[in-house]
Write an enzyme that holds these catalytic residues in place. Sequence first.
Site, PDB file in Angstrom:
ATOM      1  N   GLY A 190       0.888  -1.180   0.000  1.00 34.81           N
ATOM      2  CA  GLY A 190       0.000   0.000   0.000  1.00 34.81           C
ATOM      3  C   GLY A 190       0.908   1.206   0.000  1.00 34.81           C
ATOM      4  CB  THR A 191       2.939   1.542  -2.544  1.00 36.15           C
ATOM      5  OG1 THR A 191       3.304   0.344  -1.932  1.00 36.15           O
ATOM      6  CG2 THR A 191       4.132   2.173  -3.187  1.00 36.15           C
ATOM      7  CB  SER A 192       3.469   7.025  -1.940  1.00 36.71           C
ATOM      8  OG  SER A 192       2.272   7.136  -1.194  1.00 36.71           O
TER       9      SER A 192
END
Lengths: 293, 262, 237
Positions: free
Chosen positions: C30-32
């Site tokens: 769950g990322t940027s």
Amino acid sequence: MTSIGTGYDLSNSVFSPDGRNFQVEYAVKAVESGGTCIGIRTKHGVVLACEKIISSKLLKPGCNKRISTVDRSAGIVTSGLLPDGRHLTSRGRDEASSWRQTYKAPIPLSSLASRLGGYVQAYTLYSSVRPFGVTAILGGWDSEAESGVDGQVGNGPAAGAGGKVDDPSVKRGGPALYMIEPSGLYWGYYGAATGKGRQAAKAELEKLDLNSPDCALSLKDAVLEAARIIYVAHEDSKDKEFELELTWISALDGPTKGRHEHVPKELLEEAEKHAKKSLEGDDEDEDDDEMEE
Amino acid sequence: MFRNNYDNDSVTFSPQGRIFQVEYAQEAVKQGSVVVGLVSKTHVVLTAVKRNAEELSSYQKKIVGVDDHLGVALAGLASDARVLSNFMKQQSLASKLSYGRPIPVERVVNMIGDRAQSSTQHYGKRPYGVGLLVGGVDDLGPHLFEFSPSGLTQEMLACAIGARSQMARTYLERHLDKFADCSREELIKHGLLALKESLAQDKELTVDNTSLAVIGVGSKEGKRRVENFKMYDGQEVGPLLEANVETSGTGEGEGDAMETDS
Amino acid sequence: MGPDMATAMLGEDGIHIDMNHLKKGEVNLGTSIMAINFKDGVILGADSRTTTGAYIANRVTDKLTQVHDTIWCCRSGSAADTQAVADIVSYHLGLYGVMNGQDGPTTQTAAALFQELCYENKDQLSAGMIIAGYDKRHGGSVYSIPLGGSLHKQSYAIGGSGSTYIYGYCDANWKEHMTEEEGIKFVKGALGEAIKWDGSSGGVIRMVVLTNRGHERHLYLPDNGYTGPGRARPATT
């Protein structure tokens, strides 16, 4: 050591006591009687030419092409057993298209030569197959264009890619010429010749000084020379009629726009005329080009 | 038993770079009865001499229709020809399925050429013992190809293969220049006359021993139209023979003149 | 599992997003992530949070993965899937490098391989990737491969659940042909916002700068408001 009668020459993939594979050497013999094929590499492009012996009057003239396109910018011509040549050509097309499928870009000619060389070599490894009875000359032009990945969407920054270096040692496309032998061995060439008239053809190619950095041969000159050389190489089998086949590949800004194609009819005719004239000229004078048309 | 050590299989080169097994297969073509093919700008004609095993047996099939636009004439092992013509039928059908148009002649010829080549390079296979003349029409007009057991395929203006076919080829070479502009009828005539040249002295063309096929392209009301493969066999050849070839005059095309070919 | 999925797929009705496409307990990035072109090459950036549902499985993850000398990728989606894909591409590029002479693979080659894998296996993968690299022939280039396996060449690319919060930031602040300092500031600013707003992004900011000098890593810690320590390893070529 002689090959015949020893038994070492009866099966492919068998070494003789002095380390030779005679079946491969015999395959080379099949090439040595084939029609002469040559390739010329210049800064501006590559020319392939072949001497097509007319074995019967009943053959349809201008058909039965012997130089084939394997990828948009790569051509192949083979000397030796014609059906073997078709086999190798079709393998070349498969390699080119499978490369495109994996890498979404055209195959570099060096890689195509390597793949085909490997394929031919594999046919020297097993007693269940025979080697290819052909030598293939492979010519092409690796595109210098900034083409993207096939099928990509978008073009990146309008300002262009950052940090691109203008280093001349960085290869950005260019001409390439390779010759693959029945053993699978292949080399890159400036001028390559194979088939029956190869000795004469090689002698003529060497005169062109193709490997010199200041060789001034234009692509059109190369076409004319290729035609002339095929005619010279044909001198030894003058009794047989032949058809000349010529293809070429230039840079994107050249006459073929980076594609491998047969030379246009007018140029082919001009080349034939030039070749015939320079042969006649040979009898009296070396001066070939200055005569009236 | 063998002539030399190099002719046991098709994966052995002789010291001269020849492949004897392939050359022997080519001899099998010469055992077959003669077939002739020739093209004009609009038509391709295949003609053939049929043999029968004995007087009361039927005659062999020498010309096979592959598709509406495509047919082959064979000389040599008929069963090998069946394999190849079945393959061509499949490919032709597949082309219609995939591309919605008849397969170009050169393409299907190259396909059988490639197949034949592979059986000259791999152990355990044997070369096909049959030669074919493939006639057909496509967008580029009528075509005639010669196929030989080596896998070599060549486009010809006219061709004859099989027993004593040299005589037919000589006839074809002599009249080669005329073929291009021949009408359908004239081309048939040349096809039959070339065939006749290759007959043994005491033989002649009869309704029983002659097969002929024609395919053409014509235009009707300005539209290109293919004249489908049409085979003339049995009584149907009678009128063609009468019109074009001198026969020893059994007039009605009776079988009296026929002979057993052994 | 939270609403943290940049990688969420459309459900069977084609309207509602399937929030539970990962298997129970599967590790999710769950990322940027993002990558940009700048004057001398490219910069890749990523947060470092890995979640298993609500649990932070790793707070210092490295989502920037090297697949060749100066070809890297940012991974989002399933950690397992993206690692596997990157491993396969890395193998192919390595092989390409030794088989095809001095030039070596280009970023294009890498992008093509990534796309083929992501497209052909789209039904089984949950992988959103950004490919960025530098090669002498083409300079720097950035490619984005979102969930379906399409391939987009872009000036800059953002991805992961956190990217939804920074479209405005990026659009407002993006400039072509930035200097390295400007580029780093842009990436850091964007990822800082993403981490601030996205619950499933967080931890440190990692960056990789690719130029003709080779690759250079940067690290920015939350402790000091993402101001340092900065460049973490000297350039290698």
